[in-house]
Write a protein that holds these residues in place. Structure first.
Motif, PDB file in Angstrom:
ATOM      1  N   ALA A   1       0.834  -1.204   0.000  1.00  0.00           N
ATOM      2  CA  ALA A   1       0.000   0.000   0.000  1.00  0.00           C
ATOM      3  C   ALA A   1       0.873   1.260   0.000  1.00  0.00           C
ATOM      4  O   ALA A   1       0.741   2.142   0.846  1.00  0.00           O
ATOM      5  N   ALA A   2       1.785   1.295  -0.966  1.00  0.00           N
ATOM      6  CA  ALA A   2       2.643   2.477  -1.141  1.00  0.00           C
ATOM      7  C   ALA A   2       2.649   2.902  -2.612  1.00  0.00           C
ATOM      8  O   ALA A   2       3.570   3.567  -3.068  1.00  0.00           O
ATOM      9  N   LEU A   3       1.619   2.491  -3.334  1.00  0.00           N
ATOM     10  CA  LEU A   3       1.534   2.767  -4.768  1.00  0.00           C
ATOM     11  C   LEU A   3       0.694   4.036  -4.987  1.00  0.00           C
ATOM     12  O   LEU A   3      -0.353   4.193  -4.360  1.00  0.00           O
ATOM     13  N   PRO A   4       1.141   4.941  -5.866  1.00  0.00           N
ATOM     14  CA  PRO A   4       0.277   6.092  -6.175  1.00  0.00           C
ATOM     15  C   PRO A   4      -0.842   5.672  -7.125  1.00  0.00           C
ATOM     16  O   PRO A   4      -0.576   5.298  -8.264  1.00  0.00           O
ATOM     17  N   VAL A   5      -2.050   5.693  -6.647  1.00  0.00           N
ATOM     18  CA  VAL A   5      -3.206   5.343  -7.476  1.00  0.00           C
ATOM     19  C   VAL A   5      -4.151   6.549  -7.441  1.00  0.00           C
ATOM     20  O   VAL A   5      -4.432   7.093  -6.370  1.00  0.00           O
ATOM     21  N   ARG A   6      -4.618   6.965  -8.610  1.00  0.00           N
ATOM     22  CA  ARG A   6      -5.577   8.069  -8.696  1.00  0.00           C
ATOM     23  C   ARG A   6      -5.049   9.309  -7.961  1.00  0.00           C
ATOM     24  O   ARG A   6      -5.646   9.792  -7.000  1.00  0.00           O
ATOM     25  N   ASN A   7      -3.889   9.776  -8.402  1.00  0.00           N
ATOM     26  CA  ASN A   7      -3.275  10.962  -7.788  1.00  0.00           C
ATOM     27  C   ASN A   7      -3.085  10.768  -6.281  1.00  0.00           C
ATOM     28  O   ASN A   7      -3.310  11.684  -5.499  1.00  0.00           O
ATOM     29  N   HIS A   8      -2.670   9.572  -5.888  1.00  0.00           N
ATOM     30  CA  HIS A   8      -2.353   9.219  -4.493  1.00  0.00           C
ATOM     31  C   HIS A   8      -3.582   9.089  -3.605  1.00  0.00           C
ATOM     32  O   HIS A   8      -3.439   8.899  -2.404  1.00  0.00           O
ATOM     33  N   ARG A   9      -4.778   9.181  -4.167  1.00  0.00           N
ATOM     34  CA  ARG A   9      -5.960   9.052  -3.302  1.00  0.00           C
ATOM     35  C   ARG A   9      -6.131   7.619  -2.816  1.00  0.00           C
ATOM     36  O   ARG A   9      -6.737   7.382  -1.780  1.00  0.00           O
ATOM     37  N   HIS A  10      -5.585   6.675  -3.564  1.00  0.00           N
ATOM     38  CA  HIS A  10      -5.553   5.282  -3.113  1.00  0.00           C
ATOM     39  C   HIS A  10      -4.107   4.794  -3.160  1.00  0.00           C
ATOM     40  O   HIS A  10      -3.266   5.370  -3.861  1.00  0.00           O
ATOM     41  N   SER A  11      -3.857   3.702  -2.451  1.00  0.00           N
ATOM     42  CA  SER A  11      -2.480   3.210  -2.404  1.00  0.00           C
ATOM     43  C   SER A  11      -2.358   1.770  -2.911  1.00  0.00           C
ATOM     44  O   SER A  11      -1.267   1.211  -2.892  1.00  0.00           O
ATOM     45  N   GLN A  12      -3.447   1.173  -3.306  1.00  0.00           N
ATOM     46  CA  GLN A  12      -3.439  -0.163  -3.899  1.00  0.00           C
ATOM     47  C   GLN A  12      -4.504  -0.202  -4.992  1.00  0.00           C
ATOM     48  O   GLN A  12      -5.459   0.586  -4.950  1.00  0.00           O
ATOM     49  N   HIS A  13      -4.326  -1.157  -5.925  1.00  0.00           N
ATOM     50  CA  HIS A  13      -5.373  -1.319  -6.936  1.00  0.00           C
ATOM     51  C   HIS A  13      -5.401  -2.781  -7.398  1.00  0.00           C
ATOM     52  O   HIS A  13      -4.332  -3.361  -7.676  1.00  0.00           O
ATOM     53  N   PRO A  14      -6.593  -3.375  -7.508  1.00  0.00           N
ATOM     54  CA  PRO A  14      -6.654  -4.793  -7.883  1.00  0.00           C
ATOM     55  C   PRO A  14      -6.152  -5.086  -9.300  1.00  0.00           C
ATOM     56  O   PRO A  14      -5.835  -6.227  -9.615  1.00  0.00           O
ATOM     57  N   GLU A  15      -6.074  -4.060 -10.151  1.00  0.00           N
ATOM     58  CA  GLU A  15      -5.596  -4.302 -11.527  1.00  0.00           C
ATOM     59  C   GLU A  15      -4.119  -3.966 -11.714  1.00  0.00           C
ATOM     60  O   GLU A  15      -3.599  -4.058 -12.833  1.00  0.00           O
ATOM     61  N   ALA A  16      -3.440  -3.604 -10.637  1.00  0.00           N
ATOM     62  CA  ALA A  16      -2.031  -3.194 -10.776  1.00  0.00           C
ATOM     63  C   ALA A  16      -1.165  -4.309 -11.355  1.00  0.00           C
ATOM     64  O   ALA A  16      -0.163  -4.051 -12.036  1.00  0.00           O
ATOM     65  N   TRP A  17      -1.553  -5.563 -11.100  1.00  0.00           N
ATOM     66  CA  TRP A  17      -0.762  -6.692 -11.611  1.00  0.00           C
ATOM     67  C   TRP A  17      -0.596  -6.644 -13.130  1.00  0.00           C
ATOM     68  O   TRP A  17       0.372  -7.168 -13.674  1.00  0.00           O
ATOM     69  N   LYS A  18      -1.519  -5.992 -13.825  1.00  0.00           N
ATOM     70  CA  LYS A  18      -1.442  -5.946 -15.295  1.00  0.00           C
ATOM     71  C   LYS A  18      -0.206  -5.191 -15.791  1.00  0.00           C
ATOM     72  O   LYS A  18       0.148  -5.271 -16.967  1.00  0.00           O
ATOM     73  N   LEU A  19       0.400  -4.400 -14.887  1.00  0.00           N
ATOM     74  CA  LEU A  19       1.555  -3.583 -15.264  1.00  0.00           C
ATOM     75  C   LEU A  19       2.816  -4.005 -14.526  1.00  0.00           C
ATOM     76  O   LEU A  19       3.841  -3.331 -14.623  1.00  0.00           O
ATOM     77  N   ASP A  20       2.787  -5.100 -13.775  1.00  0.00           N
ATOM     78  CA  ASP A  20       3.904  -5.371 -12.862  1.00  0.00           C
ATOM     79  C   ASP A  20       5.126  -5.950 -13.581  1.00  0.00           C
ATOM     80  O   ASP A  20       5.123  -6.160 -14.807  1.00  0.00           O
TER      81      ASP A  20
END
Lengths: 74, 622
Positions: free
Chosen positions: B252-271
């Motif tokens: 939970a240290a990922l910038p998601v949606r301009n840092h409003r979230h810190s994780q995303h279930p689809e992040a694996w698509k870019l890992d």
């Protein structure tokens, strides 16, 4: 007891899996799990729900553990 | 003098003249090279308040004593100037053949002054300098520019160039090299563009001076094999830096949606696994042992070279999870020559500002096609692109409506791809980075998790930030050299002073570099202060929204977490206390004197208040 292990980055490549469930005899610590995976000597961070575990920290049934190498940023 | 050439090439673009100058050994040993040289020269030669995009700013290309030798991962060049984005000293390091060719041409430093009357490029060949028309290159992207110049001067020629973003003075335009390398995030490419300088080409034929050339060659060739074998054994290069993405998502240290979230279930698509599987080529810098440039095909079928920072900022930060679309956006930023981190952060601020009702527009998170259109508009400064070309802070100040709170930057430079709402030490690292929020200055997230308590604000974290700023500033930015073998492979830090000693005939230890690192950081902050005399500790704060409960994740492993201002202030007090800076974050006269900056302290006191000594802050636990 059963725990899930998620490996990150080069650990995936070295140990041949990304995530899997393991059966470990209780009681089991984070250090014992690393030894079992033959990762005992590697520099690493073992975490559970985003918090690091030390080698003597006990695991619990159903834990999901993330094991990552040491990074310096991207 | 051994190790350094001792030569400065000063080029005046207005008059199309050049001259060779010299520096002495005392200067070299005090400032090492790279950042150290650039910082001291710009401090001495720039008048406070100079227009960063005017002819009186200076563009520096700088090397150091191990540049050009076969030391592992030593192919780095520093570019530096006063930044149009942050208004203070700025630099960046780039892997480039310039590193080798400029040293062979006989120089450690090139200073570009003035402004060419028309677009041109400069060709440095040993003692000759040619000013050549760039009319045919102007308006072209960095890939085509590089190909044209490489075709003319050969594959081993050192080439630095800018794209349309630099020409149009996008405030986060970078300098590019070798088709995949970029440096100078805080707008060094815009400074180059403001001088009508499209490219720099270098070829040299001289010997690089070394105290012990035989020992250097033998050790260098052996260590190239050793470090290469370490990489092969560890398999680090398989995923490269993008391995960090999966970990940041898990932590939970990922910038998601301009840092409003810190994780995303689809992040694996870019890992890292996905980018490794999609890899079509791998690229590295000169003398590289661990090639981190992983090229994948983008939506248009072009090779796009990615690393974690650009995937993080152009992917989850914009909620774009189509790998090929993210790669297209990355390719465009590279070709236009603009920083992918600041481009991603400025676009995410814009989408957020529309979401929050602060401004009107037609860009939404996840809209990759519109993001690509906007990237083009930014580079060409068309329509809304003209506003977004100024970076998130300046754009937010124009838009108003409280949108500055979620411009994710420090000192005007956008945060690299780490969400700090529950890693306060990394927030401090970004906040106190004297060139603006850049991960190259200090990155302590692993430390925070493994050796400290994640949510804590203890003095140990301030100490760790200081320690890393010292090492990275004096060794990695000043020799200059890539840091990856040290941390990622565990190549011993003591190797770096040893190479310095073989090159220069010195007997330095890590302590000597630590002291130099403190000197550099004090002068970096003095530079900021001279340009911003009313500065206070808020200049070292992370983005304000990190302190607002509104930013806390609603679910997931850090639900409800956000930074706490009073505790962050205590952490900052610890940082200032360790550094010997006052409570505004300005180095005291006593500290500067102890670091050999007496003359600079005197100079600073003409522009801003300089305390004689620190007033005890009454920090709990100290």
């Amino acid at each position: 007891m059963k725990v899930r292990v998620r490996l990150i980055g080069q650990f995936m490549e070295r140990f041949g899996f990304g995530e899997k469930e393991l059966e470990v005899p209780p009681p089991c610590t984070a250090g014992q799990l690393a030894e079992r995976l033959k990762m005992g000597r590697l520099d690493k961070v073992v975490t559970r729900r985003g918090l690091a575990l030390g080698p003597d920290d006990a695991l619990e049934d159903g834990d999901r553990l993330v094991i990552a190498p040491i990074f310096s940023g991207g | 003098m051994k190790g350094w050439t001792g030569n400065i090439l000063r080029i005046n673009l207005t008059r199309q003249t050049f001259k060779k100058e010299h520096f002495d050994e005392a200067f070299a040993r005090k400032w090492i090279g790279g950042r150290g040289f650039a910082l001291k020269i710009l401090w001495d030669e720039l008048k406070p308040g100079v227009d960063a995009l005017g002819p009186d700013n200076k563009l520096l290309v700088v090397l150091g004593p191990v540049a050009g030798v076969p030391m592992p991962n030593s192919g780095k060049t520093i570019v530096a100037a006063k930044s149009p984005l942050t208004g203070t000293y700025a630099d960046g390091n780039i892997g480039s053949h310039v590193t080798i060719q400029l040293r062979k041409a006989g120089y450690d430093i090139v200073i570009f002054e003035g402004k060419a009357a028309a677009p041109e490029y400069v060709f440095i060949q040993d003692d000759k300098v040619s000013f050549l028309p760039a009319t045919d290159l102007w308006g072209k992207g960095t890939f085509e520019t590089h190909k044209v110049l490489e075709g003319k001067y050969g594959k081993t020629a050192g080439i630095l160039s800018i794209g349309q973003a630099g020409e149009n003075k996008v405030l986060y335009a970078v300098v590019r090299s070798m088709e995949g390398r970029a440096g100078g995030r805080p707008g060094i490419g815009a400074v180059m563009g403001s001088k009508n300088l499209k490219a720099i080409v270098v070829k040299g034929t001289k010997e690089i001076p070394m105290a012990d050339p035989k020992a250097m060659k033998e050790r260098g060739l052996a260590d190239l094999k050793t470090v290469g074998a370490m990489d092969k054994k560890s398999q680090w290069s398989v995923q490269g830096t993008n391995a960090v993405l999966a970990w940041c998502n898990e932590m939970a240290a990922l910038p998601v949606r301009n840092h409003r979230h810190s994780q995303h279930p689809e992040a694996w698509k870019l890992d890292g696994q996905r980018t490794s599987e999609a890899r079509v080529a791998t690229y590295g810098c000169p003398h590289c042992t661990m090639r981190c440039g992983i090229a994948i095909l983008d939506k248009e079928g072009r090779e796009s070279e990615i690393d974690y920072e650009n995937v993080g900022m152009l992917g989850p930060n914009l909620e774009i999870f189509d790998l090929k679309q993210m790669a297209s956006l990355n390719y465009m930023c590279d070709d236009y020559g603009m920083d992918t981190i600041s481009a991603g952060a400025t676009l995410s601020w814009y989408a957020d500002a529309i979401d929050q009702g602060a401004t009107r527009g037609d860009f939404k998170f996840g809209d990759a096609e519109r993001a690509k259109q906007l990237a083009r508009m930014i580079a060409l400064r068309e329509g809304i692109g003209d506003l977004l070309a100024q970076g998130s802070l300046k754009a937010a100040r124009k838009v108003g409506n409280h949108s500055e709170a979620y411009a994710m930057q420090c000192k005007g430079l956008e945060l690299s791809a780490y969400n700090c709402k529950f890693v306060p030490g990394q927030a401090l690292a970004f906040g106190t980075s004297a060139i603006g929020a850049h991960h190259k200055e200090a990155w302590i997230i692993t430390y925070e998790l493994k050796f400290s308590e994640r949510g804590a604000y203890g003095r140990d974290k301030a100490q760790k930030v200081v320690d890393l700023q010292r090492i990275r500033s004096s060794i990695f930015e000043s020799l200059p050299i890539c840091r990856f073998p040290w941390i990622e492979l565990g190549w011993d830090l003591k190797n770096y002073p040893e190479y310095f000693n073989v090159a220069t005939g010195s007997d330095w230890t890590l302590d000597d570099f630590t002291k130099t690192g403190d000197r550099l950081y004090a002068l970096l902050k003095a530079f900021w202060t001279r340009e911003h005399p009313d500065t206070d500790r808020t200049a070292d704060y992370p983005p304000r929204i990190y302190f607002d409960p509104v930013i806390a994740d609603k679910d997931g492993i850090i639900a409800g977490k956000h930074l706490e201002l009073d505790k962050y202030d205590q952490l900052l007090d610890h940082y200032y206390d360790i550094r010997g800076w006052d409570k505004r974050g300005v180095p005291t006269r006593k500290t500067m004197n102890s670091l050999g900056l007496r003359q600079e302290a005197e100079e600073l006191s003409k522009a801003a208040k300089v305390e004689q000594d620190v007033v005890p802050m009454g920090i709990p636990g100290v």
